[in-house]
Structure formats: C-alpha cells, structure tokens
Scaffold this motif. Structure first.
Motif, short mmCIF file in Angstrom:
data_model
loop_
_atom_site.label_atom_id
_atom_site.label_comp_id
_atom_site.label_asym_id
_atom_site.label_seq_id
_atom_site.Cartn_x
_atom_site.Cartn_y
_atom_site.Cartn_z
N ASP A 48 0.81 -1.22 0.00
CA ASP A 48 0.00 0.00 0.00
C ASP A 48 0.84 1.28 0.00
O ASP A 48 0.32 2.36 0.16
CB ASP A 48 -0.96 0.00 1.19
CG ASP A 48 -0.24 -0.13 2.52
OD1 ASP A 48 1.01 -0.10 2.56
OD2 ASP A 48 -0.94 -0.26 3.55
N ASN A 49 2.15 1.13 -0.15
CA ASN A 49 3.09 2.24 -0.21
C ASN A 49 3.09 3.10 1.06
O ASN A 49 3.44 4.27 1.03
CB ASN A 49 2.84 3.12 -1.43
CG ASN A 49 4.11 3.82 -1.90
OD1 ASN A 49 5.20 3.30 -1.71
ND2 ASN A 49 3.97 4.98 -2.50
N VAL A 50 2.74 2.49 2.19
CA VAL A 50 2.75 3.18 3.47
C VAL A 50 4.02 2.79 4.22
O VAL A 50 4.28 1.60 4.43
CB VAL A 50 1.51 2.82 4.31
CG1 VAL A 50 1.60 3.39 5.71
CG2 VAL A 50 0.25 3.28 3.61
N ARG A 52 6.41 1.80 7.10
CA ARG A 52 6.23 1.18 8.42
C ARG A 52 7.58 1.12 9.13
O ARG A 52 8.59 0.79 8.51
CB ARG A 52 5.64 -0.21 8.26
CG ARG A 52 4.18 -0.12 7.83
CD ARG A 52 3.58 -1.46 7.52
NE ARG A 52 2.16 -1.33 7.29
CZ ARG A 52 1.62 -0.85 6.16
NH1 ARG A 52 2.37 -0.45 5.17
NH2 ARG A 52 0.31 -0.77 6.03
N GLN A 127 8.53 0.05 3.06
CA GLN A 127 7.26 0.20 2.35
C GLN A 127 7.35 -0.46 0.99
O GLN A 127 8.43 -0.59 0.41
CB GLN A 127 6.88 1.66 2.21
CG GLN A 127 7.79 2.45 1.28
CD GLN A 127 7.51 3.93 1.36
OE1 GLN A 127 7.83 4.55 2.38
NE2 GLN A 127 6.92 4.48 0.32
#
Length: 131
Positions: A48-50, A52, A127
C-alpha cells in the motif's frame, strides 16, 4: 469439424495462458539477516506504499536485541515480479535501499559485500508498492 476442434483448442490454450499470468501481490514479506549473530526474522506488510517502522515490524523477533534491531542484509521472500520496496533511513539523508521483485530482491545493508557489518535499523522504515 477439424477446424472447429482446432479453433476450440486454440481458444482454450489462450484462455489458460491469460489466467496463468502472475497476480500482483497483496502482501510482501521481507527477511532481515544478521550474519554475525546468525539470527534472522521476517515481517509481512501490505502492498500500500505506506512506510512502516522497522522496529515495530521486527519487535520481539530473533533480530531484536533489547529493542534494537540489527541486520546485515535483507531479502524479499514473498513478492511478485512487479513488487517495488524501499528501506529508508529517516535519520540519514539519501540513505534509501531499493528492492524489487525482478532484479534486486536481496541487498547488503551496509553496501559492502566483502564483510557483514550489522546496521542498526532503528531509524528505518519499510514500504512496498506494485509497479
């Protein structure tokens, strides 16, 4: 009759080929190794290209030493050809390590392939996205 059978066989073959295309991954797994201690652990993240926090991903794993995460190399272990991932050190400008599902699914974290130097990963994020 032979033409109908040949046409049906061709259509079936094409349909089978189309359905056999690899689907993009919905999750990607990364394994971090510490070649000096012999420890390694893996974590799975959504695609999700987030970013972490690596400490959060690897807390209470074999590479966690009292809240400090150290690693010498990293490898994508579950991914698709179109996977694009990054490990970014938010404390050091331009320290970005790219991984992908085609040409670079294994990286040496310190950049020196001749020796295994453990890197503190406390300031890193991880990510992934699909290309």
């Amino acid at each position: 009759m032979k033409f109908t059978i040949a046409a049906a066989a061709t259509t079936l073959a094409l349909a089978t080929g189309i359905s056999a295309l690899p689907a993009p991954a919905s999750q990607i797994t990364i394994r971090i190794f510490n070649d000096q201690s012999g420890a390694n652990a893996e974590a799975t993240v959504p695609v999700d290209n987030v970013p972490r926090n690596v400490v959060d991903l690897f807390r209470s794993t074999a590479i966690d030493s009292a809240g400090n995460i150290f690693g010498t190399s990293a490898q994508l272990t579950k991914f698709s050809d179109t996977s694009k991932c990054t490990l970014v050190n938010v404390n050091v400008r331009d320290w970005k390590i790219e991984l992908d599902g085609r040409a670079k699914n294994f990286v040496d974290l310190d950049g020196d392939k001749t020796k295994a130097v453990p890197i503190w990963l406390g300031g890193f994020t991880f990510q992934c996205s699909q290309a």
